[in-house]
Write an enzyme that holds these catalytic residues in place. Structure first.
Site, mmCIF file in Angstrom:
data_model
loop_
_atom_site.group_PDB
_atom_site.id
_atom_site.type_symbol
_atom_site.label_atom_id
_atom_site.label_comp_id
_atom_site.label_asym_id
_atom_site.label_seq_id
_atom_site.Cartn_x
_atom_site.Cartn_y
_atom_site.Cartn_z
ATOM 1 C CE LYS A 91 1.595 -1.139 -1.701
ATOM 2 N NZ LYS A 91 2.968 -1.669 -1.576
ATOM 3 C CG ASP A 169 6.112 -3.491 -2.396
ATOM 4 O OD1 ASP A 169 5.666 -3.258 -3.527
ATOM 5 O OD2 ASP A 169 5.523 -4.233 -1.573
#
Length: 312
Positions: A91, A169
């Site tokens: 991801k 993030d």
């Protein structure tokens, strides 16, 4: 049943902390090669500077896990699909929504499996919270996802460069849980993004959401990379029937009215590899882009604030 032959592309912190140990003990996968631009290796398996060199030298690779920074994942995944490999993506799955849509089309056309992982969704407490809200409804939910960037990304300047996502993030992990447990769809209504004066991505963000959920619950998020001390990875929830719930430890634990109802060891990465094996057996892709869409929306409509320069 023989194990599937997998290679890992990118040997940064997440690959070393999670992917390599998990693959090493997996009943489904055998690590047969790695790629590292820095020339890193692991466990005596062949190491290559580029995926092309790896594919030429180790033709039996069936699948790859791409663990690079997001801005280069699209090109690497395109190359892997063209080489006939099934692909797992760390991801976020790509740097842009167009890139992930392109990968979905390419994988489908080539008959390859594409798995965009959201590891934080793979916790039993997340499923329990989803069931709770489906049954009880939702009055409010507040995300608090605060940690120290110096601890979790030490010296990694790429996180502050365009395409590095900044505080999103880690924050996108929270958003992946958020979209998983909500009994409806959320939309970014407003955002304040705080940038260090010398950096290109935000170090903090505050978001407010609207939704199509009955009762118009209050939904918000607070992300910050300047937290000192212990991480704060939790969601404070008020259900529609008046209960107070807290999803915490990054989604590994859930309490209701102050009582912990589920708390499991953090085995997110073990579960994503089990899921990847299931998808490979079914020859089916799984690509969820909603968390990335929320980040993109926040960046599109967010108000930019500036704070002190950041230095490691």
């Amino acid at each position: 049943m023989s194990k599937r032959r997998i290679a890992i592309i990118g040997l940064g912190k997440i690959a070393q902390d999670q992917h390599l140990p998990v693959v090493g003990k997996s009943a489904d996968f055998e690590l047969v090669a790695v790629t590292s631009q820095r020339g890193l290796g692991h466990g005596g398996v062949p190491s290559f500077r580029t995926p092309a060199e790896m594919y030429a030298a180790v033709p039996g690779i069936e699948a790859v896990a791409i663990c690079t920074p997001p801005e280069v994942r699209h090109a690497i995944a395109v190359e892997a699909i063209a080489a006939g490999k099934d692909v797992m993506l760390e991801k976020p799955p790509a740097a842009t929504l167009t890139e992930i849509d392109d990968l979905k089309r390419r994988a489908a056309a080539a008959g390859r499996v594409l798995f965009a992982t959201w590891h934080s969704q793979f916790n039993p407490a997340v499923d329990e919270a989803r069931a709770l809200l489906a049954a009880a409804g939702l009055k409010s939910l507040r995300i608090e996802w605060r940690e120290d960037v110096r601890k979790w990304h030490p010296g990694q300047d790429w996180v502050f460069e365009p395409g590095g996502f900044g505080v999103f993030d880690p924050g996108i992990n929270a958003l992946s849980i958020f979209v998983r447990i909500l009994p409806g769809t959320a939309f970014v209504e407003s955002a304040e993004l705080t940038y260090p004066a010398n950096r290109q991505t935000p170090i903090a963000a505050r978001l407010a959401f609207k939704s199509d959920i009955a009762g118009a619950p209050a939904l918000s998020a607070d992300f910050d990379w300047r937290e000192q001390g212990d991480e704060k990875w939790h969601m404070m929830i008020e259900t529609g029937d008046g209960r107070s719930a807290r999803l915490f430890k990054g989604g590994a634990a859930l309490s209701i009215d102050g009582k912990t109802v589920i708390e499991a060891p953090s085995e997110e990465y073990e579960r994503i590899y089990v899921r990847f094996a299931e998808l490979l057996a079914e020859r089916r892709s799984e690509v969820e882009s909603a968390p990335l869409t929320l980040v993109a929306d926040a960046m599109m409509i967010g108000k930019r604030l500036t704070t002190d320069p950041f230095a490691w």
